[in-house]
Scaffold this motif. Structure first.
Motif, PDB file in Angstrom:
ATOM      1  N   UNK A 170      -9.947  -2.987   1.118  1.00  0.00           N
ATOM      2  CA  UNK A 170     -11.351  -3.003   1.531  1.00  0.00           C
ATOM      3  C   UNK A 170     -11.538  -2.034   2.702  1.00  0.00           C
ATOM      4  N   UNK A 171     -12.774  -1.716   2.997  1.00  0.00           N
ATOM      5  CA  UNK A 171     -13.098  -0.807   4.107  1.00  0.00           C
ATOM      6  C   UNK A 171     -12.549  -1.303   5.445  1.00  0.00           C
ATOM      7  N   UNK A 172     -12.442  -2.623   5.616  1.00  0.00           N
ATOM      8  CA  UNK A 172     -11.931  -3.162   6.883  1.00  0.00           C
ATOM      9  C   UNK A 172     -10.403  -3.202   6.943  1.00  0.00           C
ATOM     10  N   UNK A 173      -9.741  -2.720   5.888  1.00  0.00           N
ATOM     11  CA  UNK A 173      -8.284  -2.689   5.858  1.00  0.00           C
ATOM     12  C   UNK A 173      -7.632  -3.889   5.217  1.00  0.00           C
ATOM     13  N   UNK A 174      -8.408  -4.937   4.905  1.00  0.00           N
ATOM     14  CA  UNK A 174      -7.837  -6.098   4.211  1.00  0.00           C
ATOM     15  C   UNK A 174      -7.570  -5.716   2.754  1.00  0.00           C
ATOM     16  N   UNK A 175      -6.661  -6.437   2.125  1.00  0.00           N
ATOM     17  CA  UNK A 175      -6.284  -6.126   0.751  1.00  0.00           C
ATOM     18  C   UNK A 175      -7.134  -6.916  -0.240  1.00  0.00           C
ATOM     19  N   UNK A 176      -7.376  -6.329  -1.394  1.00  0.00           N
ATOM     20  CA  UNK A 176      -8.180  -6.964  -2.432  1.00  0.00           C
ATOM     21  C   UNK A 176      -7.317  -7.870  -3.312  1.00  0.00           C
ATOM     22  N   UNK A 177      -7.996  -8.712  -4.075  1.00  0.00           N
ATOM     23  CA  UNK A 177      -7.371  -9.518  -5.123  1.00  0.00           C
ATOM     24  C   UNK A 177      -6.168 -10.318  -4.671  1.00  0.00           C
ATOM     25  N   UNK A 178      -5.139 -10.367  -5.521  1.00  0.00           N
ATOM     26  CA  UNK A 178      -3.984 -11.211  -5.207  1.00  0.00           C
ATOM     27  C   UNK A 178      -3.191 -10.701  -4.005  1.00  0.00           C
ATOM     28  N   UNK A 179      -3.333  -9.429  -3.703  1.00  0.00           N
ATOM     29  CA  UNK A 179      -2.557  -8.855  -2.600  1.00  0.00           C
ATOM     30  C   UNK A 179      -2.979  -9.450  -1.258  1.00  0.00           C
ATOM     31  N   UNK A 180      -4.264  -9.709  -1.104  1.00  0.00           N
ATOM     32  CA  UNK A 180      -4.747 -10.374   0.110  1.00  0.00           C
ATOM     33  C   UNK A 180      -4.203 -11.780   0.232  1.00  0.00           C
TER      34      UNK A 180
ATOM     35  N   UNK B  92       0.820  -1.225   0.000  1.00  0.00           N
ATOM     36  CA  UNK B  92       0.000   0.000   0.000  1.00  0.00           C
ATOM     37  C   UNK B  92       0.846   1.263   0.000  1.00  0.00           C
ATOM     38  N   UNK B  93       2.097   1.179   0.454  1.00  0.00           N
ATOM     39  CA  UNK B  93       2.956   2.353   0.479  1.00  0.00           C
ATOM     40  C   UNK B  93       3.782   2.531  -0.779  1.00  0.00           C
ATOM     41  N   UNK B  94       3.743   1.553  -1.674  1.00  0.00           N
ATOM     42  CA  UNK B  94       4.503   1.629  -2.918  1.00  0.00           C
ATOM     43  C   UNK B  94       3.696   2.294  -4.026  1.00  0.00           C
ATOM     44  N   UNK B  95       4.117   2.098  -5.254  1.00  0.00           N
ATOM     45  CA  UNK B  95       3.440   2.763  -6.371  1.00  0.00           C
ATOM     46  C   UNK B  95       1.977   2.363  -6.550  1.00  0.00           C
ATOM     47  N   UNK B  96       1.617   1.152  -6.134  1.00  0.00           N
ATOM     48  CA  UNK B  96       0.210   0.749  -6.241  1.00  0.00           C
ATOM     49  C   UNK B  96      -0.694   1.632  -5.393  1.00  0.00           C
ATOM     50  N   UNK B  97      -0.230   1.961  -4.195  1.00  0.00           N
ATOM     51  CA  UNK B  97      -1.044   2.733  -3.271  1.00  0.00           C
ATOM     52  C   UNK B  97      -0.897   4.231  -3.412  1.00  0.00           C
ATOM     53  N   UNK B  98       0.215   4.680  -4.013  1.00  0.00           N
ATOM     54  CA  UNK B  98       0.448   6.119  -4.079  1.00  0.00           C
ATOM     55  C   UNK B  98      -0.023   6.748  -5.376  1.00  0.00           C
ATOM     56  N   UNK B  99      -0.233   5.957  -6.405  1.00  0.00           N
ATOM     57  CA  UNK B  99      -0.676   6.497  -7.688  1.00  0.00           C
ATOM     58  C   UNK B  99      -2.185   6.558  -7.763  1.00  0.00           C
ATOM     59  N   UNK B 100      -2.689   6.905  -8.938  1.00  0.00           N
ATOM     60  CA  UNK B 100      -4.145   6.927  -9.121  1.00  0.00           C
ATOM     61  C   UNK B 100      -4.735   5.542  -8.869  1.00  0.00           C
TER      62      UNK B 100
END
Length: 193
Positions: free
Chosen positions: A38-48, A23-31
């Protein structure tokens, strides 16, 4: 659910460190073209899924980051290749996510539909060759190594260059791996929670 969604409170130190890299890398910092968290803080898709095995997940997310953000592929070519993998593997999450990214880099609705049904062509010869090369890799039977005869290899190398061929082979392998992870663990398109 085959794997529980891991919220920040559920994480070990290693999982927390990996989550922060994602989340702190380019995935989370870009558009954000699709939700990463998710709203509960868990990650979506393959990241979870990656969080469940941080050593492998860390290597996977780093490879994906290089493919998405530092390879020499044009944005359109990269998304064309990713969507070719999504279509060939039937991976709903990658189609969902990368159709959104594809729109942001100029893919039209007609092009997206053609990528989904395997009929894509482009007036740009590099895009057309990249798609054809990816389809060639994807059309091999599961478990079979792709072997190109010298003439076929030479035609792709001339059209794309060897660096692009390496990048596309790695991209196809990476997104096939993600499709398998998402399929085995039955991870679909994120729903609002």
């Amino acid at each position: 659910m085959r794997l529980p969604d891991l919220t920040p409170d559920d994480l070990t130190d290693e999982q927390r460190a990996l989550r922060e890299r994602i989340v702190g890398g380019p995935r989370g910092s870009g558009p954000q073209r699709f939700p990463l968290v998710h709203a509960d803080g868990s990650l979506t898709g393959p990241f979870g899924v990656m969080l469940h095995e941080p050593a492998l997940g860390g290597a996977l997310q780093e490879l994906g980051s290089v493919i998405r953000y530092t390879s020499g592929l044009s944005d359109r070519t990269r998304e064309i290749a990713i969507l070719a993998v999504a279509a060939a593997t039937g991976c709903a999450f990658e189609a969902y996510a990368h159709e959104r990214v594809g729109r942001s880099v100029g893919l039209t609705e007609e092009e997206l539909a053609a990528l989904a049904d395997g009929t894509f062509t482009s007036t740009d010869p590099r895009e057309d060759a990249a798609h054809a090369f990816c389809r060639r890799l994807l059309d091999e039977p599961p478990g079979a190594a792709t072997v190109l005869d010298d003439d076929t290899y030479g035609a792709y190398a001339t059209a794309l260059g060897t660096t692009t061929l390496v990048e596309l082979v790695v991209l196809v392998g990476y997104y096939r791996t993600l499709a398998q992870l998402l399929g085995v663990f039955d991870v679909g398109v994120p729903e609002d929670r």
